[in-house]
Motif scaffolding. Structure first.
Motif, short mmCIF file in Angstrom:
data_model
loop_
_atom_site.label_atom_id
_atom_site.label_comp_id
_atom_site.label_asym_id
_atom_site.label_seq_id
_atom_site.Cartn_x
_atom_site.Cartn_y
_atom_site.Cartn_z
N LYS A 183 -26.13 54.52 123.32
CA LYS A 183 -25.95 53.53 124.39
C LYS A 183 -24.60 53.69 125.09
CE LYS A 183 -29.04 50.12 122.33
NZ LYS A 183 -29.20 48.80 121.70
N ALA A 184 -23.59 54.18 124.34
CA ALA A 184 -22.26 54.36 124.91
C ALA A 184 -22.11 55.71 125.60
CB ALA A 184 -21.21 54.22 123.81
N GLY A 185 -23.08 56.61 125.38
CA GLY A 185 -23.01 57.92 126.01
C GLY A 185 -21.96 58.83 125.40
N ILE A 186 -21.77 58.73 124.08
CA ILE A 186 -20.76 59.56 123.40
C ILE A 186 -21.41 60.38 122.30
CG2 ILE A 186 -18.85 58.02 123.91
CD1 ILE A 186 -19.10 56.85 121.12
N GLN A 187 -20.74 61.44 121.91
CA GLN A 187 -21.21 62.30 120.82
C GLN A 187 -20.16 62.31 119.72
OE1 GLN A 187 -21.98 66.35 121.94
NE2 GLN A 187 -22.37 67.03 119.83
N LEU A 188 -20.52 61.77 118.57
CA LEU A 188 -19.61 61.73 117.41
C LEU A 188 -20.08 62.74 116.37
CD1 LEU A 188 -19.27 57.84 117.01
CD2 LEU A 188 -17.74 59.39 118.24
N ASN A 189 -19.20 63.03 115.41
CA ASN A 189 -19.52 63.97 114.34
C ASN A 189 -19.70 63.19 113.04
OD1 ASN A 189 -19.84 66.15 112.67
ND2 ASN A 189 -17.70 66.82 112.76
N PRO A 190 -20.95 62.94 112.61
CA PRO A 190 -21.18 62.13 111.41
C PRO A 190 -20.92 62.90 110.12
CG PRO A 190 -23.28 62.86 112.32
CD PRO A 190 -22.22 63.31 113.28
N ILE A 191 -20.23 62.25 109.18
CA ILE A 191 -19.95 62.82 107.86
C ILE A 191 -20.54 61.90 106.80
CG2 ILE A 191 -18.18 63.65 106.27
CD1 ILE A 191 -18.20 65.15 108.91
N PRO A 192 -21.59 62.34 106.08
CA PRO A 192 -22.22 61.46 105.08
C PRO A 192 -21.45 61.41 103.76
CG PRO A 192 -23.36 63.56 105.17
CD PRO A 192 -22.30 63.61 106.23
N PHE A 193 -21.42 60.24 103.16
CA PHE A 193 -20.84 60.04 101.83
C PHE A 193 -21.88 59.32 100.97
CE2 PHE A 193 -17.22 60.52 104.61
CZ PHE A 193 -16.32 61.27 103.87
N LYS A 194 -21.65 59.27 99.66
CA LYS A 194 -22.61 58.64 98.76
C LYS A 194 -22.49 57.13 98.71
CE LYS A 194 -23.42 62.51 95.59
NZ LYS A 194 -23.34 62.97 94.19
N GLY A 195 -21.40 56.61 99.21
CA GLY A 195 -21.22 55.16 99.18
C GLY A 195 -19.90 54.75 99.79
N SER A 196 -19.66 53.44 99.84
CA SER A 196 -18.47 52.90 100.48
C SER A 196 -17.19 53.34 99.77
CB SER A 196 -18.54 51.37 100.51
OG SER A 196 -19.62 50.94 101.29
N ALA A 197 -17.23 53.45 98.45
CA ALA A 197 -16.04 53.83 97.71
C ALA A 197 -15.55 55.21 98.14
CB ALA A 197 -16.32 53.81 96.21
N GLU A 198 -16.47 56.15 98.34
CA GLU A 198 -16.09 57.50 98.76
C GLU A 198 -15.57 57.50 100.19
OE1 GLU A 198 -19.06 60.46 98.16
OE2 GLU A 198 -19.11 60.20 95.98
#
Length: 331
Positions: A183-198
């Motif tokens: 919706k904002a028209g931007i491209q971000l680079n997602p980095i997955p983690f196993k949970g909030s602590a990480e």
């Protein structure tokens, strides 16, 4: 002398028969004692790593419920797969109430994105809903932007270079930012983690600049180590009254995520009621409320019937969302 009737019982036989007649009156009590639920410890799966906000809340619920039930409720961490490991473990579990799991929102979404071993409606018993997550977008204190609008401007000037951490592909924090980015028209680079602590370790260590997640960021925002750019609910969070929501910032993205306790399909309704009543009572426990407040989670109670209906509605709604974002699995 009168002849003895060989079919007439003597004293020993009378006593034996009396004992036999009395036995049924004794056996049911013995059987009931064996069958009383719970008669041994219960395992509650937290499908996230130990040490995070979800783990802390589940441990508070487990301790409180154990006191009500008169047994130990042991928390077992099964992180990974976007928080669906607990639901997957229910498929082959005995429906006796001794193996339970947290049911995060992702279990209704991921089956639409990839092949899963469970059906969140058909393969689970939804026992009780207890609380829900508050989500937000936070950045490091030294990030080159101070508002969500400035972050969008930075991302537009640097397409694909701004990294953000999330709790796993297909989880709510991930999809919320993907929808917002579109919706904002931007491209971000997602980095997955196993949970909030990480995620917290990564952003506090300077490995990522932005995170999308639950309010585990709160104490670091209050200490000045992180900056909260926006929250994702329909209203501002009472703990951060000066932080706008994404919606009021100009992007119509609202994310709210109730969760509760579930078990395998086919559970005895009587056992479900015992568990429902015990976990519902935990919401009256001051220690549980203290933990919920610590992580800025509200009390969101739903009965077994209401929670089951919620699951059915949400499963259908998530399908529509995944299809709209073009993330549906290939048939």
């Amino acid at each position: 002398m009168r002849p003895v009737d060989r079919f007439s019982p003597n004293r020993r036989q009378v006593l034996s028969m009396a004992a036999a007649v009395a036995a049924p009156a004794i056996l049911p009590a013995h059987v009931l004692a064996q069958d009383k639920f719970p008669s041994k410890p219960i395992t509650l799966i937290a499908p996230w790593p130990a040490g995070g906000s979800s783990d802390g809340v589940m441990r508070a619920f487990a301790e409180s419920a154990g006191k009500v039930l008169g047994t130990t409720v042991v928390v077992e961490n099964k992180p990974g797969a976007g928080g669906t490991m607990g639901a997957a473990a229910m498929v082959n579990a005995r429906p006796d109430g001794y193996l339970l799991t947290q049911l995060p929102l992702g279990i209704y979404r991921l089956p639409h994105m990839q092949k899963m071993s469970f059906d969140p409606v058909a393969d689970l018993t939804h026992i009780v809903c207890l609380t829900g997550y508050t989500f937000g977008i936070a950045c490091t204190a030294d990030a080159p932007f101070k508002t969500i609008q400035e972050m969008v401007a930075f991302a537009k000037a640097n397409p694909g270079k701004l990294e953000y951490g999330h709790t796993g592909t297909g989880t709510t924090p991930h999809l919320a930012i993907e929808e917002f980015s579109g919706k904002a028209g931007i491209q971000l680079n997602p980095i997955p983690f196993k949970g909030s602590a990480e995620i917290m370790q990564a952003i506090l260590g300077g490995h990522i600049r932005v995170m999308s997640g639950t309010t585990e960021f709160a104490p670091h925002v209050q200490s000045g180590k992180l900056r909260l750019l926006a929250t994702l609910g329909s209203q501002r969070n009472k703990a951060f009254p000066n932080v706008p929501t994404l919606k009021e910032s100009g992007w119509d993205t609202i994310v709210e995520s109730p969760f509760g306790i579930g078990g395998p399909k086919g559970m005895d309704p009587a056992v479900v009621k015992v568990l429902h009543d015990a976990f519902r009572k935990t919401l009256e426990d001051p220690k549980v409320q203290e933990t919920l407040d610590k992580f800025y989670m509200p009390s969101i109670y739903m009965s077994t019937a209401d929670y089951t209906a919620y699951a059915e509605r949400t499963f259908k709604a998530e399908k529509a969302t995944i299809e709209r974002l073009g993330l549906a699995k290939k048939s």
